[in-house]
Structure formats: structure tokens, C-alpha cells
Design a protein around this motif. Structure first.
Motif, short mmCIF file in Angstrom:
data_model
loop_
_atom_site.label_atom_id
_atom_site.label_comp_id
_atom_site.label_asym_id
_atom_site.label_seq_id
_atom_site.Cartn_x
_atom_site.Cartn_y
_atom_site.Cartn_z
N ASN A 81 48.17 71.01 38.01
CA ASN A 81 49.38 71.61 37.59
C ASN A 81 50.32 70.89 38.49
OD1 ASN A 81 51.01 73.35 36.61
ND2 ASN A 81 51.73 74.89 38.12
N SER B 138 52.25 67.68 36.12
CA SER B 138 53.56 68.03 35.95
C SER B 138 54.31 66.91 36.07
CB SER B 138 53.94 69.46 36.97
OG SER B 138 53.53 70.88 36.66
N ASP C 165 53.33 64.91 33.47
CA ASP C 165 54.84 64.82 31.98
C ASP C 165 55.80 64.56 31.87
OD1 ASP C 165 52.47 66.32 30.95
OD2 ASP C 165 52.37 68.73 31.84
#
Ligand SMILES: Nc1nc2c(ncn2[C@@H]2O[C@H](COP(=O)(O)OP(=O)(O)OP(=O)(O)O)[C@@H](O)[C@H]2O)c(=O)[nH]1
Ligand SMILES: [Mg+2]
Length: 655
Positions: A540, A544, A547
Motif C-alpha cells: 500500500n 500509493s 499512484d
């Protein structure tokens, strides 16, 4: 120069006929002593004229009075109240149905005995169609569902369902039902049509009778009476089979019926509206010349119309309708509960009662409204004993009892007023005018009827709804935006929009796109040293970061598969050949991030990543209808994957 000389020299000096000087003594002397008062003919003429004029005036007045009287007499003899037998026609089922289609009444009084007419708004369906909606009742429909009545009031822009609550348990009400049904059947047999109105007949008990002049005057007055709270006297038929007094039918039943029905929800708005209506009607009756008072005011003689307006009924020459064998009794036995004590004590009380006796009866009706039951219901005494004790001058006088619950929910000043109305001494009872004034202090000025209040409430409600609807629409738009954002994260915006509107999304081929694959070096090793949750946290954190990098490039993240990360540029929106630069630039950015990336639970371990990039043709489309996914197909994807798997840590392998 004397006077004569002056006139010679100045011909117009005296300005008198002949230019003569005035006499030295006035003709009538200085004090009118030379002209005695004469009673000549002219004064006599004046007096004569005045007397003549007066006589003429009096004559004219007498003539107009006589003319008026003659006209009144003619009117009286016209007997507009007199009905022919064939004007009264039985009600057919069609009329009955037509009548019940716009009222609850016939159902409540005739067809279904156990229907409760209490109204409570249970559901409000709203559709505001115009700005500034004004409520207008378009249709009122009634349908009987088992023992319930559903009334739909359709208003412009607002539709409100009003459901009448019914007796909770049939078992509990069986006895009451039986008597109600009997009552309704009896009433049904008295319902007729007369002069276009639905009417209740009260049979005359005398075969033939002469109507004396004073009763003709009374009947004419009844016929001319017009007041919202006085039930319409249609007329009287004295011939044929329909010999009866004919009153307009009010479809919600009598106040007695409504109060008796325990399940009927009657709040104080309703009750105060009934009380005001009753007082206004009685105030009007007491101003009439020939009727003057009611004489048998009681809750069964207060009927409620379709607009919930209370009307006083059965006033007038009811003695025509008393059975001959009981003609001696001025009222039937049950009515004695409302009769004033002074009338009970009088051997032959006046049929039409008295003003003060009516006020007493009003006091008893007030007690019924407060306790919501028949008069003296809480006294728990037999009828005969009640009448006897009222008749006896007890101290304190014997009157209906209120229990604690009645007192707490009723305004104290109303209880005081009720006590005044049923005072033992008639002169201590207030007039209806005074009662109305007092009621205004108790309830405030309730000038409108309950139905008008309901409509007003609906109108206000409709206006409020408009702003509520606007507010809710705004909230809905906000929520929709949020779901759209979420959806656009899962699928490309164009695809998501197409799916939202139910359009098909056919697969598409792209001549040139650049595909990016990345993979974490030694991920299996890291996993073996970590818990599942730590692995989730690691991925994660890393993705992230990725992203965020993608956001600043024209690239679309297709998916993550375990530790590998798939990105494409040049689809679904084509961007010429810029896709290569976009992906290359993005990859460099990711490399930099990975170098400084710290694994939370293994801060000493340096993360390494392999990147594979390939440019070539590709097909893309949505797969599945339950969890639809945007997938890429073709060799380019495979080649990019191979480039990554055959690359080295912290190196970009591209073709
Ligand atoms: N729904 C409805 N019911 C009525 C109407 N008039 C009378 N009734 C019913 O018929 C019943 C009997 O009425 P009446 O025959 O007038 O008897 P009463 O009112 O008890 O006594 P008096 O009028 O004094 O003779 C009342 O209790 C009412 O329930 C009306 O206009 N509409
Ligand atoms: Mg009656």
C-alpha cells in the motif's frame, strides 16, 4: 340746505323711488308699535301644508308597511318550505355510490358500521412540480379496505395519503358494532334525495293537522335561515307517504357518534373547532325571531359534514315528530340527560326550551367532548338515578364527573366555563355571545374550520417541501459526485460513463501504446519474513507513492497483480507517440522513489525493483458484467512482462 333742496340739486341723491328722502319716523314706528301682528291666511297656509305633509308621510309609511305585510303574507302563504311527496325520492345505489365517492360519510354511517373516521396522516408522497406550489384539492377518493377507510387527497404537486384508523380488534368491538349497525341501518332507511340534496327524513306522527299562523311564521323563518353551523332545513312534507321534516344529511355522523368511537383520534384542534362551530350556530339560533331557542340541544343533534364542520340540526317544530302516545312528554327519555334541571322540574316545559336551558345543554355537550364519551359516562350511575339527582336540587348539583386524565389534557378554563354553563341558577349561565368570547381566551381566535386548517398545513408543508427537495437534490448531487470519483478510479472515465448509461463498451485496438510492468526483487523473501498485514502495508505504501507519480503523467494504471504493477500510456485516450516519453519519465520517477523508499517493518532493507517497458499494438476492453474490469490484451503486454521478468533490479529493460 334742507332735504328738498338736496334732491333738486342731486336728482339721484336718495336712491329711492321718486328720489324722496326717507320719512323721519319708520312706517311701523321705531319699535314696530304701528304694525300689530296679524293672523293672516298665509300662516294658516303654512301650518296647513305642514300638517298635510305629515299626514301624507304617515300615510305613505302605513301604505308601505301594509304593502310589506301583504308581501310577507303572500310569501308566508307561498309556503316555500312545503314539500310535495314526489319531491322526496328514495336513494338509489348509484346515487349512494356517487355520494360515497367524494366522502367518507356514507361508508362510516351506513355501509360499514365499524369504520372509524379519525384521520391521521401516515404517508406523505411528494412530487413538487412547480415553484410556489399551491395546494388545491383535485379529487377525493374513498376506498374501503376491510374495516378501514383510505382517503386520498390529491393536490397539485403534493399527494397525501390519509388513512382512517380502524378498530384495533373486531372482537373487542363486536357489541358496539352490533348496535352501530342497527343504528346505521335505521338511518339508511331515512336517507332520501330531496331537491338535489341528500336528506334525512324525520317522520311526522300526525295524520292531518292545521298549521297555525305562528307556526307558518316559524317554518318560513326556518326556511330562510342560513348559517354555516346550522344544518339546512329543506322543508316539511305533509302529504302522501313521505310526511316528514326533511333536513340535509351530513355525512360524518353526529358528534355523539364521533365521540363515542374511541379509536377516532380527536386532538384539541378538532375538539375546539367543534366547540366553536357549536357556539356560533347557537348564537345564530338565539338571534332568530320565532325559533329563538333550540329546545333539544344534544350531541346527537350536532352533525358533522364532509368538511368536518359541525352543524346544529333538528331544531324547529320537532313536536310534529313525537309519537302521539308520548306526546305528553316533551322529549324522549334519553334526551333528558341534556335537559336543564329547571325544565325537568316543570310539569309542562315549553317545547322550544329557553336560551338558558340551551346553554345548560351546551355545558353537558362540553363534558362529552372533554371526556370523549356519552354524558355522565364517568359517573357510573343508572340513567334514572342520574335524571332524578339532577332534578333534585342537590348541593353541589349533580353533574357529569371528569376524571384526572380528562382534567390534565383539557384547558382548565374550559372546565370552568363548562361549570358556569350548567349552573343550577339559569341566570348565572352565560349567553352564547359571552361563551364565544371566553372560548377565544381559552383557545385563541380559531376563526377557521379544521379542514381549512388542514389545507393550510398542507400548503405550508408543500412550500417547505420545495426547499427540502432542493436541499436534498443538492445532497444527492454531492453524493453522486463522490461515487463518480470512486468509479473513475476503478475504470477509465469514458468507459465508466458508457457503463453508467447502460451503453455497450466494445473492445478497441490501439496501434501504438507503451506498457509498463514493475516487480519487487526478492518479494517472496520479504514476505517470508513478514506477516500478511505487514505485506499489505508495504504494498500500500509503495503503490500509493507510484499512484501519486502517475497522476502527473498521461498514463493509466491498469492494475496491480501481487507485487507487480501494470501501467499503460496511449490508451484509452490516444496521445500520438507521447506515450513512450510519458512512461519513460514515469519509470525514472519511480526508480528515484524506490531508492529512498523505506519498508516500515524492515527499515534496513533496501527495496529493489525491476521495470520492463515495451511499445507496440494492443487491444483493450471491459471484461465481465458483475465486477467489470478494463483489461489489455496482445503481445505487447506479454513482451513488456517478459522484459520485466528478464531485467535486473533497479534497471529499466525496454524495447
Ligand atoms: N350521518 C348523519 N347521521 C345523522 C344525521 N341526522 C341524524 N343522524 C343520526 O341519526 C340518529 C338519530 O337521529 P334522530 O332521529 O334525530 O334522533 P336524536 O337526534 O337522538 O333525537 P331528536 O333529534 O331529539 O329526536 C342520530 O343519533 C345520528 O346518529 C345526519 O345528518 N347525518
Ligand atoms: Mg336528532
Amino acid at each position: 340746505m334742507n332735504f328738498q333742496t338736496v334732491s333738486w340739486f342731486y336728482p339721484n341723491f336718495w336712491k329711492t323711488p321718486g328720489n324722496k328722502p326717507p320719512p323721519s319716523i319708520p312706517v311701523c314706528g321705531f319699535y314696530n308699535e304701528k304694525c300689530p301682528v296679524e293672523t293672516d291666511g298665509s300662516i294658516i297656509k303654512v301650518i296647513g301644508g305642514a300638517v298635510g305633509g305629515t299626514i301624507f308621510l304617515i300615510g305613505a309609511i302605513i301604505a308601505s308597511v301594509l304593502l310589506r305585510r301583504k308581501q310577507n303574507e303572500e310569501q308566508l302563504m307561498l309556503m316555500q318550505w312545503k314539500l310535495k311527496s314526489d319531491e322526496i325520492t328514495p336513494i338509489d345505489t348509484k346515487q349512494l355510490r356517487a355520494f360515497s365517492s367524494n366522502s367518507v360519510s356514507i361508508v362510516s354511517t351506513a355501509a360499514v358500521a365499524d369504520v372509524d373516521v379519525s384521520v391521521s396522516v401516515v404517508a406523505v408522497g411528494v412530487s413538487v412540480v412547480a415553484v410556489g406550489v399551491s395546494v388545491m384539492v383535485v379529487t377525493v377518493g374513498v376506498s374501503v379496505v376491510a374495516v378501514g377507510v383510505r382517503v386520498s387527497v390529491v393536490a397539485v404537486g403534493v399527494s397525501i395519503s390519509v388513512v382512517a384508523v380502524t378498530a384495533a380488534s373486531l372482537e373487542d368491538t363486536q357489541a358496539a358494532e352490533h348496535s352501530l349497525r342497527q343504528k346505521h341501518e335505521a338511518l339508511l332507511s331515512r336517507l332520501y334525495m330531496c331537491r338535489g340534496r341528500m336528506a334525512v327524513l324525520k317522520r311526522l306522527t300526525r295524520e292531518q293537522f292545521h298549521v297555525p299562523r305562528e307556526e307558518l311564521l316559524l317554518l318560513k323563518e326556518l326556511k330562510d335561515m342560513s348559517h354555516d353551523n346550522v344544518n339546512l332545513f329543506i322543508g316539511m312534507c305533509m302529504e302522501g307517504d313521505n310526511r316528514s321534516i326533511v333536513m340535509e344529511y351530513c355525512n360524518k355522523g353526529s358528534l355523539y357518534d364521533i365521540l363515542e368511537h374511541e379509536d377516532t383520534k380527536l386532538d384539541w384542534n378538532f375538539r375546539s373547532s367543534f366547540i366553536f362551530d357549536l357556539v356560533k350556530g347557537m348564537e345564530y339560533l338565539h338571534t332568530t325571531q320565532f325559533l329563538s331557542s333550540h329546545g333539544r340541544l344534544k350531541s346527537t343533534n350536532c352533525v358533522i359534514d364532509s368538511r368536518w364542520v359541525l352543524k346544529i340540526t333538528d331544531y324547529g317544530p320537532h313536536y310534529y315528530t313525537i309519537p302521539l302516545d308520548t306526546a305528553e312528554a316533551y322529549m324522549d327519555k334519553k334526551s333528558l340527560l341534556w335537559a336543564a334541571p329547571e325544565l325537568l322540574r316543570t310539569p309542562t316545559p315549553p317545547y322550544q326550551g329557553t336560551h338558558k336551558a340551551d346553554v345548560y345543554s351546551f355545558g353537558i355537550i362540553l363534558s362529552e367532548i372533554i371526556i370523549r364519551a356519552a354524558p355522565y359516562d364517568h359517573n357510573n350511575k343508572e340513567f334514572d338515578e342520574i335524571v332524578q339527582r339532577v332534578e333534585l336540587r342537590e348541593t353541589p348539583p349533580y353533574r357529569p364527573v371528569l376524571n384526572d386524565a380528562d382534567r390534565t389534557q383539557c384547558p382548565e378554563s374550559l372546565v370552568r366555563l363548562m361549570h358556569q354553563c350548567w349552573s343550577e341558577e339559569p341566570e348565572r349561565r352565560p349567553s352564547f355571545f359571552a361563551i364565544r368570547r371566553e372560548l377565544r381566551n381559552v383557545f385563541g381566535d380559531k376563526s377557521t374550520n379544521i379542514m381549512d386548517n388542514v389545507l393550510k398545513m398542507m400548503e405550508t408543508h408543500a412550500n417547505n417541501l420545495e426547499s427540502t427537495v432542493n436541499e436534498r437534490t443538492k445532497m444527492l448531487i454531492e453524493e453522486k459526485k463522490k461515487t463518480d470519483v470512486l468509479l473513475y478510479r476503478l475504470l477509465p472515465a469514458t468507459i465508466a460513463d458508457a457503463l453508467k448509461f447502460g451503453r455497450d463498451v466494445p473492445p478497441e485496438t490501439y496501434e501504438q501504446v507503451t506498457i509498463f510492468f514493475s516487480d519487487i526483487v526478492g518479494f517472496t523473501n520479504i514476505c517470508s519474513q513478514s506477516t500478511a498485514l505487514q505485506v499489505v502495508d508495504l504494498l500500500n505504501d509503495l503503490y500509493s507513492t507510484f499512484d501519486a507519480i502517475i497522476k502527473s503523467h498521461d498514463a493509466y494504471k491498469v492494475e496491480t497483480i501481487g507485487d507487480s504493477y501494470l501501467v499503460a500510456s496511449g490508451l484509452p485516450k490516444r496521445n500520438g507517440s507521447r506515450h513512450v516519453a510519458e512512461i519513460a519519465d514515469m519509470s525514472l520517477g519511480m526508480m528515484v522513489e524506490v531508492k529512498t523508499f523505506r519498508i516500515r517493518h524492515m527499515p534496513r532493507t533496501q527495496m529493489k525493483m525491476r521495470i520492463g517497458i515495451h511499445t507496440g499494438p494492443c487491444a483493450a476492453g471491459v471484461v465481465g458484467s458483475a465486477m467489470p474490469r478494463y483489461c489489455l490484451f496482445g503481445d505487447t503486454v506479454n513482451t513488456a512482462s517478459r522484459m520485466e521478468s528478464n531485467g535486473e533490479g533497479m534497471r529499466m529493460h525496454e524495447t
